[in-house]
Each structure stands twice: as structure tokens, then as C-alpha cells.
Design a protein around this motif. Structure first.
Motif, mmCIF file in Angstrom:
data_model
loop_
_atom_site.group_PDB
_atom_site.id
_atom_site.type_symbol
_atom_site.label_atom_id
_atom_site.label_comp_id
_atom_site.label_asym_id
_atom_site.label_seq_id
_atom_site.Cartn_x
_atom_site.Cartn_y
_atom_site.Cartn_z
ATOM 1 N N LYS A 33 0.505 -1.055 0.086
ATOM 2 C CA LYS A 33 0.282 0.128 0.286
ATOM 3 C C LYS A 33 0.491 1.334 -0.057
ATOM 4 O O LYS A 33 0.180 2.628 0.071
ATOM 5 N N GLY A 34 1.826 0.782 0.303
ATOM 6 C CA GLY A 34 3.128 2.225 0.190
ATOM 7 C C GLY A 34 2.423 3.032 1.280
ATOM 8 O O GLY A 34 2.964 4.294 1.240
ATOM 9 N N PRO A 67 15.516 10.270 12.632
ATOM 10 C CA PRO A 67 15.377 11.233 11.940
ATOM 11 C C PRO A 67 16.644 12.476 12.014
ATOM 12 O O PRO A 67 17.370 13.245 11.197
ATOM 13 N N PHE A 68 17.691 12.386 13.460
ATOM 14 C CA PHE A 68 18.914 12.942 13.227
ATOM 15 C C PHE A 68 19.672 12.555 12.882
ATOM 16 O O PHE A 68 20.753 13.648 12.197
ATOM 17 N N ASN A 69 19.818 12.003 11.897
ATOM 18 C CA ASN A 69 21.148 11.294 11.297
ATOM 19 C C ASN A 69 20.148 10.187 9.664
ATOM 20 O O ASN A 69 21.033 10.341 8.697
ATOM 21 N N GLN A 70 19.392 10.781 9.803
ATOM 22 C CA GLN A 70 18.503 10.346 8.471
ATOM 23 C C GLN A 70 18.703 8.675 7.747
ATOM 24 O O GLN A 70 18.941 8.535 7.000
ATOM 25 N N THR A 71 18.533 8.291 9.199
ATOM 26 C CA THR A 71 18.897 6.520 9.190
ATOM 27 C C THR A 71 17.608 5.434 8.980
ATOM 28 O O THR A 71 16.964 6.080 9.691
ATOM 29 N N ILE A 72 17.964 4.165 8.589
ATOM 30 C CA ILE A 72 16.909 3.540 8.541
ATOM 31 C C ILE A 72 17.353 1.870 9.413
ATOM 32 O O ILE A 72 19.010 2.018 9.077
ATOM 33 N N ALA A 73 17.321 1.668 10.612
ATOM 34 C CA ALA A 73 17.698 0.638 11.390
ATOM 35 C C ALA A 73 16.427 -0.533 10.683
ATOM 36 O O ALA A 73 15.277 0.089 11.046
ATOM 37 N N PHE A 74 16.655 -1.602 9.632
ATOM 38 C CA PHE A 74 15.918 -2.334 9.254
ATOM 39 C C PHE A 74 15.668 -3.763 10.273
ATOM 40 O O PHE A 74 15.716 -4.917 9.998
ATOM 41 N N GLU A 75 15.613 -3.629 11.478
ATOM 42 C CA GLU A 75 15.209 -4.742 12.424
ATOM 43 C C GLU A 75 14.863 -4.227 13.559
ATOM 44 O O GLU A 75 14.104 -3.823 13.717
ATOM 45 N N GLN A 101 12.612 1.553 2.833
ATOM 46 C CA GLN A 101 13.557 2.832 2.820
ATOM 47 C C GLN A 101 13.062 3.510 1.845
ATOM 48 O O GLN A 101 12.711 4.561 1.934
ATOM 49 N N THR A 102 12.761 3.673 1.004
ATOM 50 C CA THR A 102 11.789 4.344 -0.030
ATOM 51 C C THR A 102 10.584 4.743 0.340
ATOM 52 O O THR A 102 10.147 6.252 0.362
ATOM 53 N N ILE A 103 9.603 3.833 1.045
ATOM 54 C CA ILE A 103 7.762 4.494 1.709
ATOM 55 C C ILE A 103 8.357 5.729 2.618
ATOM 56 O O ILE A 103 8.053 6.643 3.323
ATOM 57 N N ILE A 104 9.579 4.885 3.305
ATOM 58 C CA ILE A 104 10.290 5.978 4.845
ATOM 59 C C ILE A 104 10.466 6.784 4.171
ATOM 60 O O ILE A 104 10.054 8.129 4.432
ATOM 61 N N GLN A 105 11.255 7.436 3.205
ATOM 62 C CA GLN A 105 12.201 8.142 2.938
ATOM 63 C C GLN A 105 10.765 9.237 2.332
ATOM 64 O O GLN A 105 11.406 10.516 2.949
ATOM 65 N N GLU A 106 9.869 8.664 2.143
ATOM 66 C CA GLU A 106 8.757 9.387 1.194
ATOM 67 C C GLU A 106 7.610 10.046 2.057
ATOM 68 O O GLU A 106 7.413 11.479 1.212
ATOM 69 N N TYR A 111 13.160 15.593 7.679
ATOM 70 C CA TYR A 111 12.386 16.035 8.566
ATOM 71 C C TYR A 111 13.981 16.474 8.955
ATOM 72 O O TYR A 111 14.304 15.216 10.346
ATOM 73 N N GLU A 112 14.091 17.142 9.710
ATOM 74 C CA GLU A 112 15.012 16.840 11.289
ATOM 75 C C GLU A 112 14.468 17.821 12.437
ATOM 76 O O GLU A 112 13.665 18.947 12.532
ATOM 77 N N PRO A 113 14.590 17.073 13.312
ATOM 78 C CA PRO A 113 13.368 17.391 14.637
ATOM 79 C C PRO A 113 14.529 18.862 15.501
ATOM 80 O O PRO A 113 14.966 19.505 15.361
#
Length: 116
Positions: A33-34, A67-75, A101-106, A111-113
Motif C-alpha cells: 500500500k506504500g 531522523p537526527f542522521n536520516q538513517t534506517i535500522a531494518f530490524e 527505505q523508499t516508503i519511509i523516505q517519501e 525532517y530534522e527534529p
């Protein structure tokens, strides 16, 4: 409180999801569903919100957005599913990982908190 994000989140929505854990957001992503759900202490609560919204469990994957470093942990523990050949908390399939990753980024990326 879990928010289901279907289109680009507002800064206020991202800040609201950050209130739970302060430095990162646990999310469950429906790769078909995205959309994503985020803002709770456990991925399972986010997953439950998507299931109640009509998502299929096989399409939902857990990750953390930092969001502070714009990374994703996939766990996430919700990612352990031998029936889909994923025997680890880590999303092992690179295609699924890329989609998450694409869905989260989109939807919530960029955003920087605000500093509290």
C-alpha cells in the motif's frame, strides 16, 4: 499513539511520533500500500494498527527511522517470518529493504527534529 501515514507527513506528525522514544521512531511499513504506521514503543503496535486498517501481515515490515542522521535500522521482531524466508529480525531481502527505505523516505524522511 500510532499514526498511520498515507501521504507526506507534516513536521507536526513527525514530532508527534518522536514523542514516544525521543530519538527515533518505530515504524511498520506496508510495502504494497506504500503506507506506514509509527509512534509507539513497539513495532507490533504499529503493525496492529495497519492490520486493523486492512493491511495484510505478509506485506508489513518493521524498521526504525532515526531522523537526527536520516538513517534506517531494518530490524524488528515482527520481521522474523520463516514462512517468507526471513529468519532474522533484520529484513534480509534487499528488494523488500529497498521498498521499506523508499516508503519511509517519501513519507517521513528529510525532517530534522526540533531540539527540546
Amino acid at each position: 499513539m500510532v499514526l498511520i501515514i498515507r501521504e507526506r507527513a507534516t513536521r507536526e506528525q513527525v514530532e508527534q511520533m518522536l514523542q514516544t522514544l525521543q530519538v527515533y521512531i518505530k515504524v511498520a511499513v506496508d510495502i504494497e500500500k506504500g503506507i506506514l504506521a509509527g509512534g509507539e514503543e513497539q513495532h507490533a503496535y504499529c503493525e496492529a494498527a495497519l492490520l486493523e486498517d486492512g493491511s495484510r501481515q505478509r506485506d508489513i515490515w518493521g524498521a526504525d527511522w532515526i531522523p537526527f542522521n536520516q538513517t534506517i535500522a531494518f530490524e524488528s521482531i515482527i520481521n522474523i517470518r520463516p514462512s517468507q524466508n526471513n529468519r532474522s529480525m533484520l529484513i534480509q531481502d534487499p528488494v523488500i529493504r529497498e521498498r521499506v527505505q523508499t516508503i519511509i523516505q517519501e513519507l517521513i524522511g528529510g525532517y530534522e527534529p526540533e531540539f527540546r
